[in-house]
Design a protein around this motif. Structure first.
Motif, PDB file in Angstrom:
ATOM      1  N   LYS A  19      12.980   9.106   4.350  1.00  0.00           N
ATOM      2  CA  LYS A  19      13.083   8.832   2.912  1.00  0.00           C
ATOM      3  C   LYS A  19      11.773   8.264   2.389  1.00  0.00           C
ATOM      4  N   ARG A  20      11.441   8.620   1.140  1.00  0.00           N
ATOM      5  CA  ARG A  20      10.233   8.102   0.502  1.00  0.00           C
ATOM      6  C   ARG A  20      10.333   6.583   0.356  1.00  0.00           C
ATOM      7  N   ILE A  21       9.279   5.875   0.749  1.00  0.00           N
ATOM      8  CA  ILE A  21       9.278   4.417   0.646  1.00  0.00           C
ATOM      9  C   ILE A  21       9.188   3.999  -0.815  1.00  0.00           C
ATOM     10  N   VAL A  22      10.130   3.154  -1.221  1.00  0.00           N
ATOM     11  CA  VAL A  22      10.197   2.661  -2.599  1.00  0.00           C
ATOM     12  C   VAL A  22      10.401   1.144  -2.565  1.00  0.00           C
ATOM     13  N   PRO A  23      10.115   0.451  -3.678  1.00  0.00           N
ATOM     14  CA  PRO A  23      10.354  -0.999  -3.731  1.00  0.00           C
ATOM     15  C   PRO A  23      11.812  -1.325  -3.409  1.00  0.00           C
ATOM     16  N   GLY A  24      12.012  -2.388  -2.642  1.00  0.00           N
ATOM     17  CA  GLY A  24      13.356  -2.812  -2.271  1.00  0.00           C
ATOM     18  C   GLY A  24      13.827  -2.276  -0.930  1.00  0.00           C
ATOM     19  N   MET A  25      13.116  -1.290  -0.369  1.00  0.00           N
ATOM     20  CA  MET A  25      13.490  -0.737   0.936  1.00  0.00           C
ATOM     21  C   MET A  25      13.071  -1.707   2.039  1.00  0.00           C
ATOM     22  N   ALA A  26      13.945  -1.921   3.015  1.00  0.00           N
ATOM     23  CA  ALA A  26      13.658  -2.855   4.107  1.00  0.00           C
ATOM     24  C   ALA A  26      12.541  -2.317   4.992  1.00  0.00           C
ATOM     25  N   LYS A  27      11.616  -3.188   5.373  1.00  0.00           N
ATOM     26  CA  LYS A  27      10.516  -2.795   6.250  1.00  0.00           C
ATOM     27  C   LYS A  27      11.001  -2.741   7.697  1.00  0.00           C
ATOM     28  N   LEU A  77       9.024  17.051  -3.726  1.00  0.00           N
ATOM     29  CA  LEU A  77       8.171  15.876  -3.944  1.00  0.00           C
ATOM     30  C   LEU A  77       8.602  14.709  -3.065  1.00  0.00           C
ATOM     31  N   GLU A  78       9.912  14.536  -2.889  1.00  0.00           N
ATOM     32  CA  GLU A  78      10.421  13.466  -2.023  1.00  0.00           C
ATOM     33  C   GLU A  78       9.878  13.624  -0.609  1.00  0.00           C
ATOM     34  N   LYS A  79       9.809  14.863  -0.129  1.00  0.00           N
ATOM     35  CA  LYS A  79       9.334  15.128   1.233  1.00  0.00           C
ATOM     36  C   LYS A  79       7.811  15.058   1.343  1.00  0.00           C
ATOM     37  N   GLU A  80       7.111  15.357   0.217  1.00  0.00           N
ATOM     38  CA  GLU A  80       5.652  15.376   0.241  1.00  0.00           C
ATOM     39  C   GLU A  80       5.027  13.990   0.116  1.00  0.00           C
ATOM     40  N   ALA A  81       5.779  13.025  -0.355  1.00  0.00           N
ATOM     41  CA  ALA A  81       5.237  11.667  -0.492  1.00  0.00           C
ATOM     42  C   ALA A  81       4.666  11.221   0.853  1.00  0.00           C
ATOM     43  N   PRO A  82       3.469  10.637   0.888  1.00  0.00           N
ATOM     44  CA  PRO A  82       2.793  10.364   2.165  1.00  0.00           C
ATOM     45  C   PRO A  82       3.463   9.317   3.035  1.00  0.00           C
ATOM     46  N   HIS A  83       4.226   8.413   2.445  1.00  0.00           N
ATOM     47  CA  HIS A  83       4.819   7.325   3.237  1.00  0.00           C
ATOM     48  C   HIS A  83       6.334   7.429   3.215  1.00  0.00           C
ATOM     49  N   GLN A  84       6.882   7.638   4.407  1.00  0.00           N
ATOM     50  CA  GLN A  84       8.317   7.845   4.584  1.00  0.00           C
ATOM     51  C   GLN A  84       8.862   6.830   5.589  1.00  0.00           C
ATOM     52  N   LEU A  85      10.127   6.522   5.453  1.00  0.00           N
ATOM     53  CA  LEU A  85      10.815   5.659   6.408  1.00  0.00           C
ATOM     54  C   LEU A  85      12.186   6.266   6.667  1.00  0.00           C
ATOM     55  N   ARG A 108       0.822  -1.207   0.000  1.00  0.00           N
ATOM     56  CA  ARG A 108       0.000   0.000   0.000  1.00  0.00           C
ATOM     57  C   ARG A 108       0.858   1.259   0.000  1.00  0.00           C
ATOM     58  N   GLU A 109       1.915   1.272   0.805  1.00  0.00           N
ATOM     59  CA  GLU A 109       2.754   2.463   0.909  1.00  0.00           C
ATOM     60  C   GLU A 109       3.398   2.814  -0.441  1.00  0.00           C
ATOM     61  N   VAL A 110       3.848   1.789  -1.158  1.00  0.00           N
ATOM     62  CA  VAL A 110       4.466   2.025  -2.468  1.00  0.00           C
ATOM     63  C   VAL A 110       3.422   2.520  -3.462  1.00  0.00           C
ATOM     64  N   LYS A 111       2.245   1.901  -3.434  1.00  0.00           N
ATOM     65  CA  LYS A 111       1.188   2.304  -4.365  1.00  0.00           C
ATOM     66  C   LYS A 111       0.751   3.744  -4.131  1.00  0.00           C
ATOM     67  N   GLU A 112       0.615   4.123  -2.858  1.00  0.00           N
ATOM     68  CA  GLU A 112       0.166   5.486  -2.549  1.00  0.00           C
ATOM     69  C   GLU A 112       1.265   6.524  -2.758  1.00  0.00           C
ATOM     70  N   ASN A 113       2.502   6.066  -2.861  1.00  0.00           N
ATOM     71  CA  ASN A 113       3.611   6.957  -3.200  1.00  0.00           C
ATOM     72  C   ASN A 113       3.829   7.053  -4.708  1.00  0.00           C
ATOM     73  N   GLN A 114       3.114   6.228  -5.481  1.00  0.00           N
ATOM     74  CA  GLN A 114       3.413   6.085  -6.893  1.00  0.00           C
ATOM     75  C   GLN A 114       3.242   7.382  -7.678  1.00  0.00           C
ATOM     76  N   ALA A 150       6.269   9.287  -7.201  1.00  0.00           N
ATOM     77  CA  ALA A 150       7.387   8.624  -7.882  1.00  0.00           C
ATOM     78  C   ALA A 150       7.371   8.933  -9.377  1.00  0.00           C
ATOM     79  N   SER A 151       6.190   8.950  -9.982  1.00  0.00           N
ATOM     80  CA  SER A 151       6.071   9.224 -11.418  1.00  0.00           C
ATOM     81  C   SER A 151       6.502  10.654 -11.736  1.00  0.00           C
ATOM     82  N   LYS A 152       6.073  11.623 -10.897  1.00  0.00           N
ATOM     83  CA  LYS A 152       6.454  13.024 -11.115  1.00  0.00           C
ATOM     84  C   LYS A 152       7.961  13.207 -10.936  1.00  0.00           C
TER      85      LYS A 152
END
Length: 339
Positions: free
Chosen positions: A188-196, A177-185, A136-142, A145-147
């Motif tokens: 940093k913006r949560i992206v595929p491959g990032m450890a949970k 945009l990196e800071k505005e992404a709703p899901h951060q860890l 969900r976090e990756v999808k809602e950040n998508q 990510a596209s921008k």
């Protein structure tokens, strides 16, 4: 508790070795000292060598045709709530795995009882999970990510002389945009491959398609749950009851560790959500107040807000139900709710 069963992944040709899959499961051991590495185990032994796993699974394939899987993979994924309950104890997870494999064997429908001694398997504990495109976090950040990708491509084009523009301004937009992404860890913006974060322990199990004697096929992928067929003029029982297996594995955890499972954590609830969402929400809203509040909290943590829908079925709005079902379904797929 989430348990998945998948067959050997080689398209329509399953003649390949288990080696590639075993090597993939060694990823967490890379760079670690021998004493810190996780080893394979089975029902009786610990510290099993990788080469032995490969040799025994690859050799246990008598009578199998090239289009039949040689092994299956099981992933046993407790939720963070379940892991917290057992203190994320690796020894308890290994003990639980051994009990799970007893229920796995008992879920085969055969003319004689199948026991764990009939199963050839090797299991391995992993402690980390990474985000994927399904989360969900990756999808809602998508959208962000596209921008960001679009701006990065424009920046590259300016550097290469294919476009004109203000690189510094584009970089500022990217940072915003990196800071505005709703899901951060950790900022940093949560992206595929990032450890949970948090407890992420789970078990991978490699199970041979053939039994321990290399004479009888035991396929959990059978399309027959519990059926009978005529083979050489004799009535033969066949099939694997996945529902029975999943329910038993869940009850085993609860009994073994004294875990009090909420309704939304149950396999029954997941089935109900898939087959009859109205009954799911009626059951959810009909829970005692404390259990209902706990259920809503679990769902809220997974990103799903349950509105105050009346319990009466006739008053349930179908559109709202479908939206909630999609939300919960995505959370289940990504492992946000440990069912």
């Amino acid at each position: 508790m989430y348990i998945a069963i998948t067959r050997q992944q080689l398209g329509n040709n399953f003649r390949g070795s288990v080696r590639d899959f075993v090597n993939y499961l060694e990823k967490e051991n890379e760079g670690k000292a021998p004493g810190e590495q996780e080893h394979y185990f089975n029902q009786e032994e610990n510290h099993i060598d990788v080469e032995r796993v490969i040799a025994e699974i690859d050799a246990n394939t008598a009578k199998l045709k090239k289009h039949e899987p040689k092994f299956y993979s099981l992933v046993v994924s407790p939720s963070q709530r379940e892991l917290e309950h057992i203190g994320n104890d690796p020894q308890k997870l290994r003990q639980y795995t051994r009990e799970v494999m007893k229920t796995y064997a008992a879920s085969f429908y055969r003319d004689r009882q199948v026991t764990v001694g009939d199963i050839r398997y090797f299991a391995k504990l992993e402690r980390e999970r990474t985000y994927s495109e399904k989360d969900r976090e990756v999808k809602e950040n998508q959208a962000f990510a596209s921008k960001i990708l679009e701006l990065q491509n424009r920046t590259r084009a300016i550097h290469e002389g294919r476009e004109q523009g203000d690189v510094a301004k584009l970089r500022e937009q990217i940072q915003a945009l990196e800071k505005e992404a709703p899901h951060q860890l950790q900022g940093k913006r949560i992206v595929p491959g990032m450890a949970k974060k948090g407890h992420q322990s789970h078990i991978h199990i490699i199970v041979s398609r053939m039994d321990a004697t290399n004479t009888h096929s035991l396929s959990p992928g059978s399309k027959f749950r519990t059926s009978e067929t005529i083979l050489h003029g004799v009535k033969v029982k066949q099939g694997f009851d996945r529902d029975k297996f999943y329910r038993a594995a869940e009850k085993t955890f609860d009994r073994q560790f004294g875990y009090r499972r909420n309704f939304v954590e149950t396999y029954h609830a997941r089935n109900l959500l898939d087959k009859d969402p109205k009954r799911f929400f009626t059951a959810l809203l009909g829970l005692p107040h404390n259990e209902r509040q706990a259920a809503k909290l679990l769902l809220f943590k997974a990103g799903i807000n349950i509105p105050n829908i009346p319990v009466n079925k006739a008053q349930l709005a179908y559109k709202a139900l479908m939206q909630l079902k999609r939300g919960i379904g995505k959370a289940l797929e990504s492992g946000s709710i440990g069912i």
